[in-house]
Scaffold this motif. Structure first.
Motif, short mmCIF file in Angstrom:
data_model
loop_
_atom_site.label_atom_id
_atom_site.label_comp_id
_atom_site.label_asym_id
_atom_site.label_seq_id
_atom_site.Cartn_x
_atom_site.Cartn_y
_atom_site.Cartn_z
N GLU A 32 -40.34 1.48 -58.30
CA GLU A 32 -40.29 0.24 -59.06
C GLU A 32 -41.63 -0.04 -59.72
N ALA A 33 -42.72 0.26 -59.01
CA ALA A 33 -44.06 0.06 -59.58
C ALA A 33 -44.25 0.95 -60.81
N VAL A 34 -43.78 2.18 -60.74
CA VAL A 34 -43.88 3.08 -61.89
C VAL A 34 -43.06 2.53 -63.06
N ASP A 35 -41.83 2.14 -62.76
CA ASP A 35 -40.90 1.72 -63.81
C ASP A 35 -41.26 0.38 -64.45
N SER A 36 -41.93 -0.49 -63.69
CA SER A 36 -42.15 -1.85 -64.18
C SER A 36 -43.54 -2.09 -64.76
N GLY A 37 -44.41 -1.10 -64.71
CA GLY A 37 -45.77 -1.34 -65.17
C GLY A 37 -46.21 -0.39 -66.25
N ARG A 38 -47.49 -0.55 -66.60
CA ARG A 38 -48.15 0.32 -67.57
C ARG A 38 -49.51 0.68 -67.01
N GLY A 39 -50.11 1.70 -67.55
CA GLY A 39 -51.44 2.11 -67.08
C GLY A 39 -51.34 2.88 -65.78
N ASP A 40 -52.48 3.00 -65.11
CA ASP A 40 -52.55 3.78 -63.88
C ASP A 40 -51.81 3.08 -62.75
N LEU A 41 -51.16 3.89 -61.91
CA LEU A 41 -50.59 3.40 -60.66
C LEU A 41 -51.47 3.95 -59.55
N ILE A 42 -52.17 3.07 -58.88
CA ILE A 42 -53.10 3.46 -57.83
C ILE A 42 -52.44 3.21 -56.49
N ARG A 71 -47.69 7.76 -67.36
CA ARG A 71 -48.66 7.05 -66.52
C ARG A 71 -49.34 8.06 -65.61
N ARG A 72 -50.39 7.61 -64.93
CA ARG A 72 -51.07 8.45 -63.94
C ARG A 72 -50.90 7.84 -62.57
N LEU A 73 -50.61 8.68 -61.59
CA LEU A 73 -50.62 8.28 -60.18
C LEU A 73 -51.97 8.71 -59.62
N ILE A 74 -52.68 7.77 -59.04
CA ILE A 74 -54.00 8.05 -58.47
C ILE A 74 -54.00 7.64 -57.01
N ARG A 81 -58.35 12.88 -42.66
CA ARG A 81 -57.23 13.62 -42.06
C ARG A 81 -56.13 13.87 -43.10
N ILE A 82 -55.84 12.87 -43.90
CA ILE A 82 -54.81 13.01 -44.93
C ILE A 82 -55.31 13.93 -46.04
N MET A 83 -56.59 13.85 -46.36
CA MET A 83 -57.17 14.74 -47.38
C MET A 83 -57.04 16.20 -46.95
N ARG A 84 -57.21 16.47 -45.66
CA ARG A 84 -57.05 17.84 -45.15
C ARG A 84 -55.61 18.32 -45.35
N VAL A 85 -54.64 17.44 -45.12
CA VAL A 85 -53.23 17.80 -45.34
C VAL A 85 -53.00 18.11 -46.81
N LEU A 86 -53.54 17.29 -47.69
CA LEU A 86 -53.41 17.54 -49.13
C LEU A 86 -54.06 18.87 -49.52
N ALA A 87 -55.20 19.18 -48.91
CA ALA A 87 -55.89 20.43 -49.23
C ALA A 87 -55.12 21.65 -48.71
N VAL A 88 -54.61 21.56 -47.49
CA VAL A 88 -53.87 22.68 -46.90
C VAL A 88 -52.60 22.97 -47.70
N ASN A 92 -53.75 18.58 -53.41
CA ASN A 92 -54.94 17.99 -54.01
C ASN A 92 -55.21 18.57 -55.40
N ARG A 93 -54.53 19.67 -55.74
CA ARG A 93 -54.65 20.26 -57.08
C ARG A 93 -53.60 19.70 -58.03
N VAL A 94 -52.59 19.06 -57.47
CA VAL A 94 -51.50 18.50 -58.28
C VAL A 94 -51.67 17.00 -58.45
N LEU A 95 -51.97 16.33 -57.35
CA LEU A 95 -52.12 14.88 -57.35
C LEU A 95 -53.56 14.50 -57.65
N THR A 96 -53.76 13.40 -58.35
CA THR A 96 -55.10 12.93 -58.65
C THR A 96 -55.62 12.11 -57.48
N VAL A 97 -56.72 12.56 -56.91
CA VAL A 97 -57.35 11.86 -55.79
C VAL A 97 -58.65 11.25 -56.28
#
Length: 105
Positions: A32-42, A71-74, A81-88, A92-97
């Motif tokens: 809903e946040a993606v569909d209802s807004g503009r600009g970056d979704l953080i 839009r961009r998802l950031i 700990r979560i960053m390690r999961v994204l790296a493994v 982290n190469r697909v999603l903008t951190v």
């Protein structure tokens, strides 16, 4: 919530868990946040303690939806700990951190 200095950006916080038991409540909020807004979704992950494959799938699906809406998802304030999961998983190469300036310097 709107971001000061970037009036079009939105911030959505995620709770302590993003897994098979919680995605039914989180996925609709993110979509809903993606569909209802503009600009970056953080997406603020500062409180996230646990994520599983289902939760990762929600982030990827939301990313794809955001790209489709031009839009961009950031991901903001990602715990180590979560960053390690994204790296493994190499997400982290697909999603903008967003990296804090102190960590970059």
């Amino acid at each position: 919530m709107r971001v000061p200095g970037n009036s079009q950006a939105q911030v959505v916080s995620v709770g302590a868990r993003l897994d098979a038991g919680t995605v039914t409540g989180v996925r609709p909020r993110l979509h809903e946040a993606v569909d209802s807004g503009r600009g970056d979704l953080i997406v603020d992950l500062s409180g996230l303690e646990m994520i599983d494959a289902t939760g990762l799938g929600v982030l990827v699906g939301t990313h794809r939806r955001a790209v489709g809406a031009e839009r961009r998802l950031i991901l903001r304030r990602v715990p180590p700990r979560i960053m390690r999961v994204l790296a493994v998983t190499r997400l982290n190469r697909v999603l903008t951190v967003e990296h804090p300036m102190a960590a970059v310097a």
